[in-house]
Motif scaffolding. Structure first.
Motif, PDB file in Angstrom:
ATOM      1  N   LEU A  15       0.803  -1.219   0.000  1.00 15.07           N
ATOM      2  CA  LEU A  15       0.000   0.000   0.000  1.00 15.07           C
ATOM      3  C   LEU A  15       0.837   1.271   0.000  1.00 15.07           C
ATOM      4  N   THR A  16       2.049   1.197   0.531  1.00 19.54           N
ATOM      5  CA  THR A  16       2.831   2.425   0.736  1.00 19.54           C
ATOM      6  C   THR A  16       4.025   2.600  -0.195  1.00 19.54           C
ATOM      7  N   ILE A  17       4.533   1.534  -0.781  1.00 23.46           N
ATOM      8  CA  ILE A  17       5.779   1.664  -1.526  1.00 23.46           C
ATOM      9  C   ILE A  17       5.630   2.554  -2.763  1.00 23.46           C
ATOM     10  N   GLY A  18       4.472   2.518  -3.431  1.00 24.18           N
ATOM     11  CA  GLY A  18       4.267   3.376  -4.602  1.00 24.18           C
ATOM     12  C   GLY A  18       4.347   4.855  -4.258  1.00 24.18           C
ATOM     13  N   PRO A  19       3.515   5.344  -3.316  1.00 19.76           N
ATOM     14  CA  PRO A  19       3.586   6.760  -2.924  1.00 19.76           C
ATOM     15  C   PRO A  19       4.946   7.158  -2.377  1.00 19.76           C
ATOM     16  N   LEU A  20       5.571   6.290  -1.578  1.00 11.45           N
ATOM     17  CA  LEU A  20       6.890   6.605  -1.026  1.00 11.45           C
ATOM     18  C   LEU A  20       7.926   6.751  -2.138  1.00 11.45           C
ATOM     19  N   ALA A  21       7.926   5.813  -3.074  1.00 18.41           N
ATOM     20  CA  ALA A  21       8.897   5.864  -4.163  1.00 18.41           C
ATOM     21  C   ALA A  21       8.686   7.103  -5.025  1.00 18.41           C
ATOM     22  N   GLN A  22       7.442   7.461  -5.304  1.00 14.23           N
ATOM     23  CA  GLN A  22       7.177   8.668  -6.087  1.00 14.23           C
ATOM     24  C   GLN A  22       7.698   9.909  -5.368  1.00 14.23           C
ATOM     25  N   PHE A  23       7.483   9.974  -4.060  1.00 11.86           N
ATOM     26  CA  PHE A  23       7.974  11.113  -3.286  1.00 11.86           C
ATOM     27  C   PHE A  23       9.495  11.218  -3.371  1.00 11.86           C
ATOM     28  N   PHE A  24      10.177  10.089  -3.182  1.00 11.74           N
ATOM     29  CA  PHE A  24      11.639  10.122  -3.176  1.00 11.74           C
ATOM     30  C   PHE A  24      12.222  10.247  -4.582  1.00 11.74           C
ATOM     31  N   PRO A  81      12.903  11.261 -13.675  1.00  6.27           N
ATOM     32  CA  PRO A  81      11.875  10.256 -13.415  1.00  6.27           C
ATOM     33  C   PRO A  81      10.639  10.825 -12.759  1.00  6.27           C
ATOM     34  N   SER A  82      10.811  11.825 -11.872  1.00  6.89           N
ATOM     35  CA  SER A  82       9.651  12.380 -11.176  1.00  6.89           C
ATOM     36  C   SER A  82       8.680  13.010 -12.153  1.00  6.89           C
ATOM     37  N   GLN A  83       9.223  13.636 -13.213  1.00  4.79           N
ATOM     38  CA  GLN A  83       8.347  14.256 -14.202  1.00  4.79           C
ATOM     39  C   GLN A  83       7.644  13.193 -15.028  1.00  4.79           C
ATOM     40  N   VAL A  84       8.353  12.110 -15.296  1.00  6.85           N
ATOM     41  CA  VAL A  84       7.745  11.025 -16.059  1.00  6.85           C
ATOM     42  C   VAL A  84       6.563  10.458 -15.296  1.00  6.85           C
ATOM     43  N   VAL A  85       6.771  10.220 -13.991  1.00  2.66           N
ATOM     44  CA  VAL A  85       5.713   9.657 -13.169  1.00  2.66           C
ATOM     45  C   VAL A  85       4.535  10.607 -13.075  1.00  2.66           C
ATOM     46  N   ALA A  86       4.826  11.881 -12.846  1.00  2.61           N
ATOM     47  CA  ALA A  86       3.754  12.864 -12.680  1.00  2.61           C
ATOM     48  C   ALA A  86       2.969  13.062 -13.974  1.00  2.61           C
ATOM     49  N   ARG A  87       3.692  13.001 -15.104  1.00  2.00           N
ATOM     50  CA  ARG A  87       3.049  13.264 -16.370  1.00  2.00           C
ATOM     51  C   ARG A  87       2.287  12.050 -16.880  1.00  2.00           C
TER      52      ARG A  87
END
Length: 225
Positions: A185-194, A207-213
């Motif tokens: 439940l938590t690894i996805g949000p945590l990884a996106q944050f980091f 990578p953060s922009q790729v994920v957000a976009r």
């Protein structure tokens, strides 16, 4: 010119530092989750189950299974990177070292905080090594390779792989528990944050922009549930 060759050479020391720091911390987090004894992430459940039947350490099984999974990349036409090969070796070695240094815990009051710390550490380690852009780990590459070859949605491919891994690991005696659910439940949000926190300025496509976009990428595929 590939994306990798377009990355400025001046960023290489920073990228290497993030890659190996991330992989070491990832291995530590895996060992700490095992010491918390409240349930493991899917692949560690499988590796622990195999370890119990072979007599090999869980770190050794992690290395061997990673190498075998890497062989599956060949028909999937996936290309390993420095991060891929390093992942195979480092995680298992560091996991065994962590287990040798950290004693078993019995009090639930100590194991719950240890689990929480391990999951957060795992998320930060994921952000570090993915942001370095040296290629996915063997298990992530298997998922993205199957996605590309079959055309099935990433979430479906990931779910099928992890459910299968969990079922086999549990049948072999691997630890399935509350920690497994917390991790899922938590690894996805945590990884996106980091990923956003450790994104390296100067790379062509953080990578953060790729994920957000929501664009198609290995980093996004790894994080999708």
């Amino acid at each position: 010119m590939t994306r990798e060759t377009a990355i400025p050479r001046a960023l290489l020391p920073r990228r290497l530092g993030q890659l190996y720091t991330g992989l070491v911390l990832y291995g530590v987090s895996m060992g700490l989750m095992l010491r918390a004894d409240l349930g493991l992430e899917p692949w560690s459940v499988l590796n622990q189950g195999i370890s119990r039947h072979t007599g090999l350490t869980i770190g050794t099984v992690t290395i061997v299974s990673g190498a075998l999974i890497l062989l599956l990349w060949i028909p999937l036409r996936q290309r390993p990177g420095l991060g891929t090969v390093s992942n195979v070796v480092i995680l298992g070695v560091v996991m065994d070292a962590t287990l040798a240094l950290v004693p078993e815990l019995h009090a639930l009051g100590a194991r719950i905080p240890l689990l929480a710390f391990a999951v957060i550490l795992n998320g930060s380690a994921t952000g570090l090594y993915i942001s370095a852009r040296f290629g996915p780990g063997p298990r992530d590459g298997l998922m993205t390779g199957l996605h590309l070859r079959t055309g099935r949605p990433v979430r479906l491919v990931r779910t099928c792989i992890e459910v299968t891994v969990l079922a086999v690991g549990f049948a072999l005696g691997g630890s399935l528990g509350a920690g497994t659910v917390v991790y899922a439940l938590t690894i996805g949000p945590l990884a996106q944050f980091f990923l956003r926190r450790f994104a390296i300025k100067g790379l062509s496509e953080p990578p953060s922009q790729v994920v957000a976009r929501g664009g198609a990428s290995t980093e996004r595929a790894i994080l999708q549930k």
